[in-house]
Design a protein around this motif. Structure first.
Motif, mmCIF file in Angstrom:
data_model
loop_
_atom_site.group_PDB
_atom_site.id
_atom_site.type_symbol
_atom_site.label_atom_id
_atom_site.label_comp_id
_atom_site.label_asym_id
_atom_site.label_seq_id
_atom_site.Cartn_x
_atom_site.Cartn_y
_atom_site.Cartn_z
ATOM 1 N N ALA A 35 1.006 -1.287 0.123
ATOM 2 C CA ALA A 35 0.110 0.088 -0.058
ATOM 3 C C ALA A 35 0.897 1.115 0.093
ATOM 4 C CB ALA A 35 -1.014 -0.001 1.242
ATOM 5 N N LEU A 36 2.052 1.451 0.693
ATOM 6 C CA LEU A 36 2.896 2.420 0.771
ATOM 7 C C LEU A 36 3.505 2.792 -0.554
ATOM 8 C CD1 LEU A 36 4.695 1.824 4.256
ATOM 9 C CD2 LEU A 36 3.211 3.869 3.581
ATOM 10 N N CYS A 37 3.765 1.603 -1.321
ATOM 11 C CA CYS A 37 4.560 1.859 -2.637
ATOM 12 C C CYS A 37 3.498 2.221 -3.370
ATOM 13 C CB CYS A 37 4.891 0.180 -3.009
ATOM 14 S SG CYS A 37 6.025 0.379 -4.615
ATOM 15 N N ASP A 38 2.341 1.620 -3.347
ATOM 16 C CA ASP A 38 1.210 2.158 -4.384
ATOM 17 C C ASP A 38 0.822 3.572 -4.252
ATOM 18 O OD1 ASP A 38 0.871 -0.491 -5.416
ATOM 19 O OD2 ASP A 38 -0.830 -0.850 -4.363
ATOM 20 N N ALA A 39 1.129 4.172 -2.881
ATOM 21 C CA ALA A 39 0.811 5.460 -2.818
ATOM 22 C C ALA A 39 1.899 6.525 -3.107
ATOM 23 C CB ALA A 39 0.326 5.753 -1.127
ATOM 24 N N ASP A 40 3.168 5.790 -3.361
ATOM 25 C CA ASP A 40 4.397 6.580 -3.435
ATOM 26 C C ASP A 40 4.231 7.168 -5.025
ATOM 27 O OD1 ASP A 40 6.862 7.534 -4.114
ATOM 28 O OD2 ASP A 40 7.780 5.913 -3.234
ATOM 29 N N PRO A 41 4.145 8.397 -5.035
ATOM 30 C CA PRO A 41 3.936 8.749 -6.675
ATOM 31 C C PRO A 41 5.398 8.961 -7.501
ATOM 32 C CG PRO A 41 4.168 10.704 -5.185
ATOM 33 C CD PRO A 41 4.485 9.538 -4.140
ATOM 34 N N ARG A 42 6.555 8.504 -6.936
ATOM 35 C CA ARG A 42 7.626 8.789 -7.795
ATOM 36 C C ARG A 42 7.684 7.669 -8.650
ATOM 37 N NH1 ARG A 42 11.963 8.071 -2.904
ATOM 38 N NH2 ARG A 42 10.476 6.337 -2.291
ATOM 39 N N PRO A 43 8.131 8.223 -9.782
ATOM 40 C CA PRO A 43 8.185 7.290 -11.230
ATOM 41 C C PRO A 43 9.319 6.258 -11.078
ATOM 42 C CG PRO A 43 8.596 9.162 -11.885
ATOM 43 C CD PRO A 43 8.208 9.477 -10.494
ATOM 44 N N GLU A 44 10.366 6.674 -10.460
ATOM 45 C CA GLU A 44 11.543 5.739 -10.355
ATOM 46 C C GLU A 44 11.539 4.714 -9.389
ATOM 47 O OE1 GLU A 44 12.435 9.177 -7.581
ATOM 48 O OE2 GLU A 44 11.562 8.934 -9.616
ATOM 49 N N LYS A 45 10.642 4.621 -8.465
ATOM 50 C CA LYS A 45 10.479 3.716 -7.512
ATOM 51 C C LYS A 45 10.434 2.378 -7.787
ATOM 52 C CE LYS A 45 5.148 3.345 -7.310
ATOM 53 N NZ LYS A 45 3.981 3.639 -6.806
ATOM 54 N N ILE A 46 10.739 1.360 -7.179
ATOM 55 C CA ILE A 46 10.904 -0.288 -7.431
ATOM 56 C C ILE A 46 10.045 -0.853 -6.446
ATOM 57 C CG2 ILE A 46 12.455 -2.242 -7.592
ATOM 58 C CD1 ILE A 46 14.459 -0.182 -8.730
ATOM 59 N N ASP A 47 9.082 -1.554 -6.885
ATOM 60 C CA ASP A 47 8.210 -2.317 -5.799
ATOM 61 C C ASP A 47 8.889 -3.873 -5.796
ATOM 62 O OD1 ASP A 47 6.358 -3.670 -4.459
ATOM 63 O OD2 ASP A 47 4.482 -3.379 -5.983
ATOM 64 N N VAL A 48 9.300 -3.930 -4.609
ATOM 65 C CA VAL A 48 9.972 -5.304 -4.205
ATOM 66 C C VAL A 48 8.965 -6.058 -3.217
ATOM 67 C CG1 VAL A 48 12.429 -4.676 -4.533
ATOM 68 C CG2 VAL A 48 11.500 -4.345 -2.545
ATOM 69 N N GLY A 49 7.757 -5.599 -3.094
ATOM 70 C CA GLY A 49 6.964 -6.181 -2.138
ATOM 71 C C GLY A 49 6.598 -7.625 -2.508
ATOM 72 N N VAL A 50 6.198 -8.095 -3.875
ATOM 73 C CA VAL A 50 5.629 -9.028 -4.363
ATOM 74 C C VAL A 50 6.566 -9.536 -5.559
ATOM 75 C CG1 VAL A 50 3.589 -10.697 -5.084
ATOM 76 C CG2 VAL A 50 3.380 -8.595 -3.352
ATOM 77 N N GLY A 51 6.821 -10.713 -5.462
ATOM 78 C CA GLY A 51 7.559 -11.369 -6.687
ATOM 79 C C GLY A 51 6.861 -11.478 -7.909
ATOM 80 N N VAL A 52 5.949 -10.339 -8.705
ATOM 81 C CA VAL A 52 5.410 -10.413 -9.802
ATOM 82 C C VAL A 52 6.122 -9.476 -10.781
ATOM 83 C CG1 VAL A 52 3.066 -9.804 -10.590
ATOM 84 C CG2 VAL A 52 3.216 -10.882 -8.431
ATOM 85 N N PHE A 53 6.019 -9.912 -11.824
ATOM 86 C CA PHE A 53 6.612 -9.197 -13.156
ATOM 87 C C PHE A 53 5.672 -8.060 -13.316
ATOM 88 C CE2 PHE A 53 6.706 -8.525 -17.734
ATOM 89 C CZ PHE A 53 7.854 -7.731 -17.592
ATOM 90 N N ARG A 54 6.182 -6.740 -13.540
ATOM 91 C CA ARG A 54 5.490 -5.752 -14.120
ATOM 92 C C ARG A 54 6.204 -5.175 -15.153
ATOM 93 N NH1 ARG A 54 1.466 -4.086 -10.262
ATOM 94 N NH2 ARG A 54 1.687 -5.120 -8.211
ATOM 95 N N ASP A 55 5.510 -4.653 -16.162
ATOM 96 C CA ASP A 55 6.128 -4.106 -17.267
ATOM 97 C C ASP A 55 6.239 -2.526 -16.811
ATOM 98 O OD1 ASP A 55 3.681 -2.769 -17.645
ATOM 99 O OD2 ASP A 55 3.043 -3.729 -19.199
ATOM 100 N N ALA A 56 6.699 -1.563 -17.890
ATOM 101 C CA ALA A 56 6.999 -0.154 -17.529
ATOM 102 C C ALA A 56 5.906 0.465 -17.221
ATOM 103 C CB ALA A 56 7.651 0.277 -18.695
ATOM 104 N N ALA A 57 4.625 0.010 -17.546
ATOM 105 C CA ALA A 57 3.404 0.813 -17.500
ATOM 106 C C ALA A 57 2.579 0.297 -16.105
ATOM 107 C CB ALA A 57 2.395 0.590 -18.508
#
Length: 143
Positions: A35-57
């Motif tokens: 939830a904290l990561c989702d709320a973080d508006p910085r585009p350069e953030k990296i979500d390491v919370g769950v091991g799921v592949f995410r594309d650039a979008a």
């Protein structure tokens, strides 16, 4: 168990009269981090919370290899019967030499298949700790 682990076993008896009498669940710290990561508006953030592949979008696309595997199941599966708490035992047997190499024939090591990761591992470790407080569980890094 690691020092940071909760020494209180999850497998306890409760004498509740109804669901409202059960003690409240402890918040899942991983979900709070997500939830904290989702709320973080910085585009350069990296979500390491769950091991799921995410594309650039930020989407979680289904990889082509996964779609092919799912189609293979659709084409060959003969039943949706319940497998039991150990899951697909043959699957676990076939993984032994891949995961354990020279240790695959060690009868002290067992395997089972679960539908999910974190919760299944937690329950399994709690069960092991309940059955044998001196037992050791070795996990890889990262887990």
């Amino acid at each position: 168990m690691p020092e940071s682990a909760n020494p209180q076993p999850m497998l306890t008896q409760t004498h509740a009269r109804g669901l409202a009498d059960l003690p409240p669940l402890v918040n899942d710290s991983l979900l709070a981090l997500i939830a904290l990561c989702d709320a973080d508006p910085r585009p350069e953030k990296i979500d390491v919370g769950v091991g799921v592949f995410r594309d650039a979008a930020g989407n979680t696309p289904i990889l082509k290899v996964i779609k092919e595997a799912e189609q293979r199941l659709v084409d060959t599966q003969k039943t949706k019967a319940y497998l039991g708490s150990a899951g697909d035992k043959r699957f676990a047997e076939l993984l032994r030499p891949i995961l354990l190499g020279n240790h695959a024939s060690d009868d002290r090591i067992t395997g089972l298949q679960t539908p999910g990761g974190c919760g299944a591992l937690r329950l399994g470790f709690e069960l092991i700790a309940t059955a044998n407080a001196d037992a050791r569980v070795l996990v890889g890094t990262p887990t």
